[in-house]
Design a protein around this motif. Structure first.
Motif, mmCIF file in Angstrom:
data_model
loop_
_atom_site.group_PDB
_atom_site.id
_atom_site.type_symbol
_atom_site.label_atom_id
_atom_site.label_comp_id
_atom_site.label_asym_id
_atom_site.label_seq_id
_atom_site.Cartn_x
_atom_site.Cartn_y
_atom_site.Cartn_z
ATOM 1 N N ILE A 7 49.927 11.099 -23.364
ATOM 2 C CA ILE A 7 48.723 10.168 -23.072
ATOM 3 C C ILE A 7 47.602 10.725 -24.275
ATOM 4 C CG2 ILE A 7 46.971 9.538 -21.683
ATOM 5 C CD1 ILE A 7 48.936 9.950 -19.222
ATOM 6 N N GLY A 8 47.169 10.115 -25.091
ATOM 7 C CA GLY A 8 46.273 10.203 -25.792
ATOM 8 C C GLY A 8 44.733 10.795 -25.280
ATOM 9 N N LYS A 9 44.152 11.794 -26.010
ATOM 10 C CA LYS A 9 43.023 12.317 -25.611
ATOM 11 C C LYS A 9 41.992 11.505 -24.983
ATOM 12 C CE LYS A 9 39.912 16.325 -26.749
ATOM 13 N NZ LYS A 9 39.489 17.100 -27.628
ATOM 14 N N ARG A 36 48.049 15.192 -21.795
ATOM 15 C CA ARG A 36 48.108 14.990 -23.448
ATOM 16 C C ARG A 36 49.551 15.391 -23.542
ATOM 17 N NH1 ARG A 36 43.792 17.674 -26.637
ATOM 18 N NH2 ARG A 36 44.491 16.278 -28.541
#
Lengths: 446, 256
Positions: free
Chosen positions: A402-404, A398
């Protein structure tokens, strides 16, 4: 006892199915096969459907199958594959491909164009009709339907399937793909796919079994696969299970390995609502190397159970087993891995690993390694791990933007990738990577 | 660019940061130094958005936004980057694959088109040279089986590719030999310009010979106890942290 009797009563439908087809069996099949079928149906009646009181079925309740009234599938003539399962055919490959619809060979959907000398790939029914003697030493001789009610049921009721024979010393240039599709738009059907592979000494081949159905349809696939691997032969086997999410799938796989053979089986379970695989590998002579890999991805309310059994019957054999489970939502997974090392099987090298990734609080796994070792000079290890996604790794991803959800998917993909990476056939590996990426999107342009 | 006002942070109910004030403007490089347990890594983790760290008081503003309202990935997309003290191994994800996913996520947030494989590879090749990263490490899983030095250089490599506005380096120099140290410093120096800022957290003065800071802050027991220029780091090198902690706190047992 009441439950048991109930299950017994439910066997009657299946016995009636057998009686319906017995006339045809008697008319067209050799006596030895008719005899086997009679024994199988009576053994099925004795065993009945398994209940969770039986050790081997403690974690898998087959009541949903028992309760349901399935119609015995007949030969269904379809001209083309339903669009929804077209993607399972490896369209860009040069594989030899046999397609079976509800267990029956479909010449129209198959292509045998690339068959070499020394390799027979055909409908099992046809092989029985034309060349039963060649099958007699193998068909139903390898594994015992005595112990497995579902294998007994298949043995009594199968009508068709695949027969693959590779002559001594022949190296198959292209993989052989056996695609079993189910279609039951009107009523829930049961089909009994049956596969027999006889690989001669020093032969080499790749066999892919695919099972697929139309999403949303309810049906029951009860399959048996027998593979006899000759001396020094090198055989790769893939089982790609992508049944509909409502389907029931039970498969018995029996691998009978001869001296110095090298055998690998990769089992990928993605579909089905209730799935049970029994994998039995018998290492019957010295110098055998046997690899069993497995990947399970269960979500929703899926239940996927893998029981594997490796019998080290002779010395100087190696077995490597790696099964990975990814369990999400309310799904449940089961892994039981038994390894038997008999008294004379010195210098056995057996390694078993089972790893599970639980993606939700409600997901669960029962993982049971079981080593029985009677020899004293062996190397046997087993390990089982169950865990969740690594929070540190998630945070690390993250912090790089990079999104969850994508980070979770990427880590899950990575967990599965260890199995996918072991697949040596490019077309199979790419197809599975594609499926995984669709189920676990993590790229921005997806 | 970054403004920290009276920052108090708890971890597991224990107060680690006890009132930090710090302002970093574009173009500046700040070094944060301090003994073990002074809260240096906590500061880095809070800035990156780790959930285990709870801000109990104070505020962090990044380009005018309240950082507490941003998820870790939103901070990254807004141009922040943390080089981890202990980079995490991610089995099964190749270094390039990971980096491409990250870069395209950030590009998407900036409203840019994703880079295709060719352009990405060209970028990676260029940045790899900067930190002398062995090409084989591109295809291996992220940090798995990397040596300590390779992990640290990989962090700087990620930083170079992701091109942040504010880079925070958490003890990136620890455990490095002098050659690796120089490579890491060169990688960071290449990024420095008047539009960006760097926060270097370090235990040792040595890195600062190669990565010369504009400001040095000494952190002790959760507070900045002294700030100064480059010379403050040399002073620490000479005398250690003795005398830089608050007198009332010095007598507290270690690990309090």
């Amino acid at each position: 006892m009441i439950a048991l009797d109930k299950n017994r009563a439910k066997t009657e439908r299946y016995v009636a199915d057998y009686e319906k087809i017995e006339g045809e069996i008697a008319a067209h099949e050799p006596i030895w096969l008719h005899q086997i079928r009679k024994e199988a149906i009576s053994r099925f009646q004795e065993l009945g459907f398994p209940t969770i009181k039986e050790e081997e079925w403690r974690h898998t309740n087959v009541t949903p199958i028992v309760k349901r009234e399935f119609t015995l599938a007949g030969a269904a003539a379809i001209d083309s594959l339903p669009d929804t399962i077209h993607h399972v055919t490896f369209p860009d490959s040069d594989f030899t491909q046999l397609v079976f619809v509800n267990g029956f060979f479909s010449p129209r959907l198959s292509h045998l164009n690339s068959l070499q000398d020394g390799i027979r790939v055909e409908s099992l029914a046809q092989a029985i009709a034309c060349d039963a003697n060649a099958l007699e030493p193998y068909l139903s001789r390898l594994g015992s339907y005595e112990e497995h009610p579902f294998a007994a049921l298949n043995t009594a009721l199968f009508r068709d399937g695949a027969y693959v024979h590779i002559k001594k010393g022949v190296v198959a240039r292209t993989p052989i793909h056996l695609l079993f599709i189910s279609t039951s738009p009107k009523q829930a059907v049961v089909s009994y796919p049956r596969t027999l592979v006889v690989a001669g000494a020093e032969s080499q081949a790749t066999i892919i079994e695919s099972y697929a159905g139309v999403e949303g349809e309810v049906y029951f696939t009860n399959a048996v696969t027998e593979i006899a691997v000759g001396e020094n032969a090198v055989i790769e086997h893939y089982k790609l299970q992508r049944e509909s999410a409502q389907a029931f799938h039970i498969a018995n796989m029996l691998f009978y390995l001869d001296r110095s053979s090298n055998f690998a089986s990769h089992s990928i379970s993605l579909g089905g609502s209730l799935v049970r695989n029994n994998v039995n590998a018998a290492l019957n002579d010295e110098g055998i190397e046997c690899t069993l890999n497995g990947l399970v991805m269960a979500a929703g309310k899926q239940h996927i159970d893998n029981h594997t059994y490796i019998d080290h019957a002779r010395p100087h054999c190696a077995s490597h087993e790696l099964y990975k489970n990814i369990v999400d939502d309310h799904a449940t997974g089961v892994f039981k891995g038994k390894i038997l090392v008999r008294r004379d099987s010195q210098k056995t090298d057996a390694k078993q690993t089972n790893m599970t990734l639980l993606l939700s609080d409600e997901a669960s796994i029962d993982s049971m390694p079981q080593l029985e070792i009677y020899a004293d000079d062996v190397k046997c290890t087993h390990g089982a791990t169950t865990g969740r996604l690594d929070e540190n790794a998630l945070f690390y991803l993250r912090t790089r933007g990079i999104g969850k959800p994508a980070a979770k998917n990427l880590l899950t993909y990575a967990f599965a990738n260890e199995i996918i990476n072991r697949i040596r056939i490019d077309a199979v590996r790419e197809q599975l990577e594609q499926i995984l990426r669709e189920r676990l999107p993590f790229e921005q342009n997806d | 660019m970054l403004e920290i006002r009276n920052l108090h942070v708890n971890v597991d109910g224990k107060e680690i940061l006890r009132g930090i004030d710090l302002t970093i403007r574009a173009g500046e490089t700040h070094a944060i130094m301090g003994p073990n347990g002074s809260g240096k890594s906590t500061l880095a983790q809070v800035l990156a958005g780790h959930e285990a760290y709870e801000i109990t008081e104070g505020v962090i503003l990044y380009e005018g936004q309240n950082l507490a309202e941003l998820e870790p990935e939103e901070r990254a997309c807004a141009g922040m980057f943390l080089a981890f003290q202990y980079p995490v191994e991610i089995p099964g994800v190749s270094n390039t694959y990971f980096l491409k996913t990250a870069l395209n996520a950030i590009r998407k947030a900036r409203g840019e088109e994703p880079l295709d494989a060719v352009d990405f590879l060209a970028l990676v090749k260029e940045k790899m040279k900067l930190v002398h990263l062995d090409e084989k490490l591109l295809h291996r899983p992220v940090n798995e089986g990397f040596s300590g030095g390779e992990k640290k250089r990989n962090e700087i490599f990620h930083m170079a590719v992701l091109d942040p506005k504010l880079a925070i380096l958490d003890e990136t120099d620890s455990g490095l030999d002098v050659d690796a140290l120089r490579i890491v410093a060169e990688g960071v120096n290449a990024l420095r310009d008047e539009t960006r800022a760097v926060m270097v957290i370090t235990h040792y003065q040595r890195l600062l010979n190669y990565l010369v800071p504009d400001f040095v802050h000494i952190l002790a027991k959760g507070r900045i106890v002294k700030s100064g220029g480059r010379e403050l780091a040399l002073e620490v090198e000479e005398n250690g942290y003795v005398g830089l902690e608050e007198p009332t706190e010095v007598l507290q047992p270690v690990g309090y």
